[in-house]
Design an enzyme around this catalytic site. Structure first.
Site, PDB file in Angstrom:
ATOM      1  N   ALA A  73       0.814  -1.223   0.000  1.00 40.84           N
ATOM      2  CA  ALA A  73       0.000   0.000   0.000  1.00 40.84           C
ATOM      3  C   ALA A  73       0.840   1.262   0.000  1.00 40.84           C
ATOM      4  O   ALA A  73       0.419   2.286  -0.541  1.00 40.84           O
ATOM      5  CB  ALA A  73      -0.948  -0.009   1.193  1.00 40.84           C
ATOM      6  N   THR A  74       2.022   1.225   0.596  1.00 46.22           N
ATOM      7  CA  THR A  74       2.867   2.429   0.585  1.00 46.22           C
ATOM      8  C   THR A  74       3.223   2.810  -0.846  1.00 46.22           C
ATOM      9  O   THR A  74       3.098   3.975  -1.243  1.00 46.22           O
ATOM     10  CB  THR A  74       4.136   2.205   1.418  1.00 46.22           C
ATOM     11  OG1 THR A  74       3.774   2.065   2.797  1.00 46.22           O
ATOM     12  CG2 THR A  74       5.089   3.390   1.278  1.00 46.22           C
ATOM     13  N   GLN A 182      -6.302  -1.186   5.499  1.00 50.61           N
ATOM     14  CA  GLN A 182      -6.899  -1.813   6.677  1.00 50.61           C
ATOM     15  C   GLN A 182      -8.282  -2.392   6.424  1.00 50.61           C
ATOM     16  O   GLN A 182      -8.747  -3.220   7.198  1.00 50.61           O
ATOM     17  CB  GLN A 182      -6.972  -0.798   7.825  1.00 50.61           C
ATOM     18  CG  GLN A 182      -5.631  -0.430   8.420  1.00 50.61           C
ATOM     19  CD  GLN A 182      -4.954  -1.598   9.120  1.00 50.61           C
ATOM     20  OE1 GLN A 182      -5.576  -2.588   9.482  1.00 50.61           O
ATOM     21  NE2 GLN A 182      -3.648  -1.483   9.312  1.00 50.61           N
ATOM     22  N   SER A 202      -2.893  -3.724   0.504  1.00 49.03           N
ATOM     23  CA  SER A 202      -1.659  -4.282   1.065  1.00 49.03           C
ATOM     24  C   SER A 202      -1.879  -5.740   1.434  1.00 49.03           C
ATOM     25  O   SER A 202      -2.790  -6.065   2.204  1.00 49.03           O
ATOM     26  CB  SER A 202      -1.229  -3.494   2.306  1.00 49.03           C
ATOM     27  OG  SER A 202       0.055  -3.892   2.741  1.00 49.03           O
ATOM     28  N   HIS A 204      -0.114  -7.896   3.317  1.00 54.16           N
ATOM     29  CA  HIS A 204       0.176  -8.398   4.654  1.00 54.16           C
ATOM     30  C   HIS A 204      -0.833  -7.928   5.698  1.00 54.16           C
ATOM     31  O   HIS A 204      -0.719  -8.289   6.876  1.00 54.16           O
ATOM     32  CB  HIS A 204       1.612  -8.045   5.084  1.00 54.16           C
ATOM     33  CG  HIS A 204       1.812  -6.624   5.508  1.00 54.16           C
ATOM     34  ND1 HIS A 204       1.959  -6.274   6.837  1.00 54.16           N
ATOM     35  CD2 HIS A 204       1.909  -5.487   4.799  1.00 54.16           C
ATOM     36  CE1 HIS A 204       2.148  -4.968   6.920  1.00 54.16           C
ATOM     37  NE2 HIS A 204       2.122  -4.471   5.697  1.00 54.16           N
ATOM     38  N   THR A 244      10.063  -7.110 -13.145  1.00 50.42           N
ATOM     39  CA  THR A 244       9.629  -8.501 -13.196  1.00 50.42           C
ATOM     40  C   THR A 244       8.591  -8.771 -12.118  1.00 50.42           C
ATOM     41  O   THR A 244       8.795  -8.450 -10.948  1.00 50.42           O
ATOM     42  CB  THR A 244      10.831  -9.443 -13.003  1.00 50.42           C
ATOM     43  OG1 THR A 244      11.786  -9.182 -14.033  1.00 50.42           O
ATOM     44  CG2 THR A 244      10.393 -10.896 -13.072  1.00 50.42           C
ATOM     45  N   CYS A 329       4.598   1.580  11.493  1.00 50.55           N
ATOM     46  CA  CYS A 329       5.517   2.362  10.667  1.00 50.55           C
ATOM     47  C   CYS A 329       6.145   3.520  11.431  1.00 50.55           C
ATOM     48  O   CYS A 329       7.121   4.099  10.988  1.00 50.55           O
ATOM     49  CB  CYS A 329       4.783   2.902   9.438  1.00 50.55           C
ATOM     50  SG  CYS A 329       4.226   1.597   8.330  1.00 50.55           S
TER      51      CYS A 329
END
Length: 378
Positions: A73-74, A182, A202, A204, A244, A329
């Protein structure tokens, strides 16, 4: 720590078993390059990537060709925000809108836009943790290029009124981006509104590996949002995000997305039950919720225990549960949460808040023992 129960799922989630199986399959067995067009290894890799596009797109009601894979997401946030800047400069639309409760991965790209001469309207939340759609409507101008308002806050778990934001944007050409790290796969309907142009995802945060995410770019008519790439050097992802493709990570994200959509109702029920048990045990401590808890997703509690420092609380509980006092973060910084401060909390109050977040995979928690440890700190 061994023996403690992990309750920091807003920072990162465990890997789902079925996702792990897909990941290993494409790491060990089907390791072909998606760009290799001369043999079956490449063809099977391409099929896996296309299937993952369909799986991610389905969660938000988008189309396969509207999904661009990123590292998370960043990167998606940076691509959506900074990638639109050249179009704004070309058209003379140098006004953008965001809020004070966004993740740093949104706040810092907007600060970069300010350095480039854009004017940013910074919307403030109310004490309930919500940015009002009326504030957005008041901030819009004819020259507004972009609005970026998050789907679910990462610290409080509070859902933002995305549908009302889209109504405020009716008839306005501004692009609407939402950081959905989120809420993707957890609050489904909120992201299926066709007026949302750009959605950051994101892996994770939804039981997939770290290092993979997506930017959903919805078409307006026949045109995708005019995003310029931030990295050059290849034609992958239609040139928007060259490099890639990490097939194993992409396939794993696809599996996680499909399971999240299919199991959303049961996962919500499981998380709500954990929340009920937690609140029943902690209620005697008179915790103060951060924002309106009725607006939060069922897997998150952000609570203040007056008179108890959050750092001391986390240390006292570390052999029982793993919790946090803010975004992972920014956890290396002991500054009070910018989200909680924007909601009106003082430094001392913000430093008394902890975030407790779990998931459908979380084992039983001894909430009474947790409550007893907190009592001992008072």
């Amino acid at each position: 720590m061994e023996g403690s129960v992990y309750l920091d799922c807003n920072a990162t989630t465990p890997l789902d078993n079925s996702v792990r199986e897909v990941l290993l399959k494409y790491l060990v067995e089907e390791y072909g390059n998606e760009g290799s067009r001369t043999h079956e290894y490449g063809a099977r890799a391409k099929q896996a990537v296309q299937r993952a596009r369909d799986q991610v797109a389905s969660v938000v009601g988008a189309k396969r060709e509207e999904v661009v894979f990123t590292s998370g997401a960043t990167e998606s946030n940076n691509l959506a925000i900074l990638g639109l800047a050249p179009q704004g400069e070309k058209e003379g639309r140098r006004h953008v809108v965001t809020s004070r409760i966004e993740h740093k991965a949104v706040l810092e790209p907007f600060e970069e836009l300010e350095r480039r001469g854009f004017e940013v309207s910074w919307l403030e939340p109310g004490p309930d943790g919500v940015v009002r759609p009326e504030a957005l409507a008041d901030a819009l101008r004819p020259e507004t290029l972009l609005v970026s308002l998050m789907h679910v806050n990462n610290e409080t778990g509070i859902r933002q009124p995305v549908a009302e934001y889209t109504r405020a944007l009716e008839g306005h050409p501004a692009y609407f981006h939402t950081d959905a790290a989120q809420g993707f796969g957890k609050d489904l309907e909120g992201l299926r509104n066709p007026r949302i142009d750009l959605i950051s995802v994101s892996g994770h945060k939804v039981y997939a590996p770290k290092g993979i995410g997506a930017l959903v770019m919805r078409r307006r008519g026949y045109s995708l949002p005019p995003i310029r790439p931030l990295v050059l050097g290849g034609g992958q992802e239609r040139g928007i995000r060259p490099g890639t493709l990490p097939v194993a990570l992409i396939a794993a994200l696809g599996e996680a997305a499909e399971r999240a959509e299919r199991e959303q109702a049961q996962r919500c029920k499981t998380c709500s039950a954990i929340r009920d048990r937690a609140l029943a045990a902690l209620s005697a401590l008179d915790p103060v919720p951060s924002g309106d808890p009725t607006l939060s997703l069922p897997h998150v509690l952000n609570l203040r225990f007056p008179g108890v420092d959050s750092e001391a609380l986390m240390v006292a509980l570390k052999d029982l549960v793993a919790i946090s006092n803010g975004s992972a973060c920014t956890s290396s910084s002991y500054k009070p949460s910018h989200v909680l401060k924007a909601m009106g909390l003082s430094d001392d109050e913000a430093n008394e808040c902890v975030r407790i977040s779990w998931c459908h995979l979380t084992p039983e928690v001894d909430w009474e023992a947790v409550a007893a440890r907190i009592w001992a700190l008072r």
